[in-house]
Design an enzyme around this catalytic site. Structure first.
Site, PDB file in Angstrom:
ATOM      1  N   LYS A 271      11.817 -10.726   6.875  1.00 32.25           N
ATOM      2  CA  LYS A 271      11.453  -9.425   6.299  1.00 32.25           C
ATOM      3  C   LYS A 271      12.632  -8.446   6.414  1.00 32.25           C
ATOM      4  CE  LYS A 271       8.433  -6.462   4.569  1.00 32.25           C
ATOM      5  NZ  LYS A 271       7.253  -5.959   5.281  1.00 32.25           N
TER       6      LYS A 271
ATOM      7  N   ASN B  89      11.978  -1.794  -7.695  1.00 27.72           N
ATOM      8  CA  ASN B  89      12.552  -3.039  -7.176  1.00 27.72           C
ATOM      9  C   ASN B  89      13.050  -3.950  -8.284  1.00 27.72           C
ATOM     10  OD1 ASN B  89      11.681  -1.986  -4.758  1.00 27.72           O
ATOM     11  ND2 ASN B  89      10.247  -3.639  -4.280  1.00 27.72           N
TER      12      ASN B  89
ATOM     13  N   SER C 176       9.710   1.545   0.256  1.00 24.43           N
ATOM     14  CA  SER C 176       9.317   2.565   1.231  1.00 24.43           C
ATOM     15  C   SER C 176      10.455   3.535   1.501  1.00 24.43           C
ATOM     16  CB  SER C 176       8.858   1.908   2.539  1.00 24.43           C
ATOM     17  OG  SER C 176       9.863   1.028   3.028  1.00 24.43           O
TER      18      SER C 176
ATOM     19  N   ALA D 261       0.851  -1.195   0.000  1.00 16.86           N
ATOM     20  CA  ALA D 261       0.000   0.000   0.000  1.00 16.86           C
ATOM     21  C   ALA D 261       0.877   1.232   0.000  1.00 16.86           C
ATOM     22  CB  ALA D 261      -0.918   0.009   1.217  1.00 16.86           C
TER      23      ALA D 261
ATOM     24  N   ASN E  96      14.516  -6.606   3.316  1.00 21.88           N
ATOM     25  CA  ASN E  96      14.546  -5.136   3.298  1.00 21.88           C
ATOM     26  C   ASN E  96      15.970  -4.598   3.274  1.00 21.88           C
ATOM     27  OD1 ASN E  96      11.788  -4.730   3.233  1.00 21.88           O
ATOM     28  ND2 ASN E  96      11.580  -4.529   5.446  1.00 21.88           N
TER      29      ASN E  96
ATOM     30  N   ASN F 262      15.750  -2.241   0.048  1.00 22.84           N
ATOM     31  CA  ASN F 262      15.446  -0.844   0.361  1.00 22.84           C
ATOM     32  C   ASN F 262      16.605   0.125   0.137  1.00 22.84           C
ATOM     33  OD1 ASN F 262      13.053  -2.088   1.085  1.00 22.84           O
ATOM     34  ND2 ASN F 262      12.734  -0.807   2.879  1.00 22.84           N
TER      35      ASN F 262
END
Length: 202
Positions: free
Chosen positions: A88, A106, A159, A32, A92, A96
């Site tokens: 996770k 990505n 993010s 999201a 990341n 990231n």
């Protein structure tokens, strides 16, 4: 209180400063992003895992989790949430900072040869830390899992990249920063992760 956020380390900070709270941790592969104030776009379906922040002898699902399951599709109670949080975190740590510094989606981490060449050695450092922390199964699966996530989220902007573009503080202290803290505890050298951490911080 359910802490559902990228990274690790802040859970311990909350428990240390507010020991009376009943803290749970979660991780999700739902996608999201915020379009505007009060306007969120759901960008992809996934799985949400919830568990106790501190593992106890009583690992049964709390009564409130029944309501959570009804409200949030594909939610799972995890009697030991740490492996899910570490998986996770490891993913990341690869995706990231690389996408944020290179201002790329990505998928470019797999499509661009120069970026793909940065993924493998970075991932190997992360796997060494996972192994030292007792997560050998995550270390072994990391090449496959990372490649799968890069492909499945190829059109996504991480993010951390979104935070940098918006001029916000990033999550780097609780993603790569946390990994570096654990690496130091085990005397593991992680020069590639440290270089990325310092580049994002600067």
């Amino acid at each position: 209180i359910v802490l559902l956020s990228n990274g690790m380390g802040f859970q311990e900070q909350v428990l240390a400063s507010l020991p009376s709270l009943n803290i749970y941790c979660g991780t999700t592969t739902e996608g999201a992003h915020l379009l505007a104030a009060g306007h969120v776009r759901h960008a992809g379906s996934g799985e949400t895992r919830i568990g106790r922040a501190a593992k106890t002898a009583n690992d049964r699902r709390p009564l409130w989790f029944h309501q959570w399951e009804r409200a949030i599709d594909n939610s799972v109670w995890d009697s030991d949430i740490q492996p899910a949080l570490w998986t996770k975190l490891a993913i990341n740590c690869v995706i990231n900072p690389l996408t944020a510094l290179n201002r790329c989606h990505n998928g470019e981490l797999g499509a661009s040869k120069s970026l793909a060449n940065q993924v493998a050695p970075l991932r190997d450092e992360i796997a060494a830390v996972c192994r030292a922390q007792g997560h050998a199964e995550i270390a072994e699966a990391l090449p496959r899992i990372t490649a799968a996530v890069i492909q499945a989220t190829s059109g996504n902007r991480s993010s951390m990249l979104q935070d940098m573009d918006a001029g916000r503080l990033t999550e780097i202290d609780y993603i790569t920063g946390y990994l570096l803290e654990v690496a130091d505890q085990h005397s593991i050298d992680t020069p590639l992760n440290r270089a990325l951490f310092e580049a994002i911080k600067s």
